[in-house]
Motif scaffolding. Sequence first.
Motif, PDB file in Angstrom:
ATOM      1  N   ALA A   1      -4.193   9.275  -5.823  1.00 11.95           N
ATOM      2  CA  ALA A   1      -4.908   8.324  -4.798  1.00 11.95           C
ATOM      3  C   ALA A   1      -6.286   8.058  -4.676  1.00 11.95           C
ATOM      4  CB  ALA A   1      -4.212   8.754  -3.499  1.00 11.95           C
TER       5      ALA A   1
ATOM      6  N   SER B   1       3.064  -4.619  -9.362  1.00 12.73           N
ATOM      7  CA  SER B   1       2.702  -3.363  -8.700  1.00 12.73           C
ATOM      8  C   SER B   1       3.059  -2.199 -10.208  1.00 12.73           C
ATOM      9  CB  SER B   1       3.440  -2.667  -7.703  1.00 12.73           C
ATOM     10  OG  SER B   1       3.085  -1.331  -7.212  1.00 12.73           O
TER      11      SER B   1
ATOM     12  N   PRO C   1      -2.440  -0.274  -6.697  1.00 17.39           N
ATOM     13  CA  PRO C   1      -1.476  -0.525  -7.795  1.00 17.39           C
ATOM     14  C   PRO C   1      -1.161  -1.946  -8.048  1.00 17.39           C
ATOM     15  CG  PRO C   1      -0.149   0.329  -6.000  1.00 17.39           C
ATOM     16  CD  PRO C   1      -1.577   0.371  -5.430  1.00 17.39           C
TER      17      PRO C   1
ATOM     18  N   GLU D   1       2.692   1.181  -9.633  1.00 19.50           N
ATOM     19  CA  GLU D   1       2.272   2.339  -8.880  1.00 19.50           C
ATOM     20  C   GLU D   1       2.897   3.448  -9.534  1.00 19.50           C
ATOM     21  OE1 GLU D   1       6.231   2.598  -5.997  1.00 19.50           O
ATOM     22  OE2 GLU D   1       4.501   1.655  -5.270  1.00 19.50           O
TER      23      GLU D   1
ATOM     24  N   CYS E   1      -5.471   3.698  -8.704  1.00 17.15           N
ATOM     25  CA  CYS E   1      -5.638   4.325  -7.184  1.00 17.15           C
ATOM     26  C   CYS E   1      -6.717   3.697  -6.748  1.00 17.15           C
ATOM     27  CB  CYS E   1      -5.667   5.735  -7.386  1.00 17.15           C
ATOM     28  SG  CYS E   1      -4.232   6.808  -7.769  1.00 17.15           S
TER      29      CYS E   1
ATOM     30  N   SER F   1       4.817   4.520  -1.736  1.00 10.49           N
ATOM     31  CA  SER F   1       4.816   3.239  -1.176  1.00 10.49           C
ATOM     32  C   SER F   1       5.519   3.220   0.212  1.00 10.49           C
ATOM     33  CB  SER F   1       5.091   2.216  -1.891  1.00 10.49           C
ATOM     34  OG  SER F   1       4.300   2.065  -3.204  1.00 10.49           O
TER      35      SER F   1
ATOM     36  N   GLY G   1      -4.697   1.837  -1.706  1.00  9.18           N
ATOM     37  CA  GLY G   1      -4.340   0.933  -2.847  1.00  9.18           C
ATOM     38  C   GLY G   1      -4.341  -0.479  -2.124  1.00  9.18           C
ATOM     39  N   THR G   2      -4.356  -1.364  -3.007  1.00  5.66           N
ATOM     40  CA  THR G   2      -4.296  -2.839  -2.901  1.00  5.66           C
ATOM     41  C   THR G   2      -2.840  -3.102  -2.146  1.00  5.66           C
ATOM     42  OG1 THR G   2      -3.661  -3.125  -5.175  1.00  5.66           O
ATOM     43  CG2 THR G   2      -5.945  -3.420  -4.412  1.00  5.66           C
TER      44      THR G   2
ATOM     45  N   GLN H   1       1.004  -1.392   0.108  1.00 10.15           N
ATOM     46  CA  GLN H   1       0.029  -0.113  -0.024  1.00 10.15           C
ATOM     47  C   GLN H   1       0.795   1.277  -0.043  1.00 10.15           C
ATOM     48  OE1 GLN H   1      -2.488  -0.947   3.345  1.00 10.15           O
ATOM     49  NE2 GLN H   1      -4.377  -0.765   1.802  1.00 10.15           N
TER      50      GLN H   1
ATOM     51  N   MET I   1       0.525   6.334 -10.748  1.00 13.77           N
ATOM     52  CA  MET I   1      -0.344   6.747  -9.932  1.00 13.77           C
ATOM     53  C   MET I   1      -0.343   8.267  -9.801  1.00 13.77           C
ATOM     54  SD  MET I   1      -0.804   4.086  -6.858  1.00 13.77           S
ATOM     55  CE  MET I   1       0.536   4.477  -6.331  1.00 13.77           C
TER      56      MET I   1
END
Length: 272
Positions: free
Chosen positions: A237, A229, A256, A231, A252, A55, A94-95, A40, A234
Amino acid sequence: MNDLPVPHLVTGVRRETADTVSITLAPAGAEALEPFAPGQFAMVYAFGVGEIPVSVSRIGRRELVHTVRAVGAVSAALCALRPGARVGLRGPFGTGWELERARGRDVVVVAGGIGLAPLRPLVLAALDTRRAHGRLNLLIGARTREDLPYADQVRAWAHSHGALHCGATVDRPSPGWWGHVGLVTTLLNEARFVPENSTAYVCGPEVMIRATARDLLHRGVRADRIRVSLERNMRCATGHCGHCQLGGVLLCRDGPVIGWDRAASLLDVREL
């Protein structure tokens, strides 16, 4: 999850590479964010400059570590912080990597450069829950030794003979380099895992993610057991600005971290 930034104090600063810094943050008051899961991210606000998604690279009881590369105004401001400074944090967003997907399976973690940052909490969590998984593998690639974050920790992992098999490689070796030379995918040849009973986690430059996912698939790892990921795409968010949209997915909101069974088609759509 907080909509407004929660003030945090910088309690530690560590330079990882020439342009990358890890900052340790603790709540400045009684208010604290909800617990983060590996994978996350938080929106980190540099007062008077702006905020960016970053992250977590380590999760403590009260402290969070974020590893930031100076590539823009906000990230440069964060990299210039010193202990005692204040920032604002929102999250968690996020995941996550969802390590529970690897229960009873071999684990293969593949990182490219700064991509090791969001993967480090996963590796530490896997080591803490060693008996829940099969064999653990960490494979790291970087351009040069000087571009490798957490160099001391990586070297300690690579030279240990414990529960974690760790290999590192660089594109261009320099004097004193102790690892391999070449693409990170070549390290899969020495990794200890049974593809049909493995879960893989991959983060790094997109070209590296693609190559690694394809190699893992070729070896027999199922696409839905390869977690990646995305990310780098992004922005806000909250999934409102649209900068993170890939096909019908807003990273988001829906990422990600997603499975390669979804990510492969999303990245192909972006190329059209």
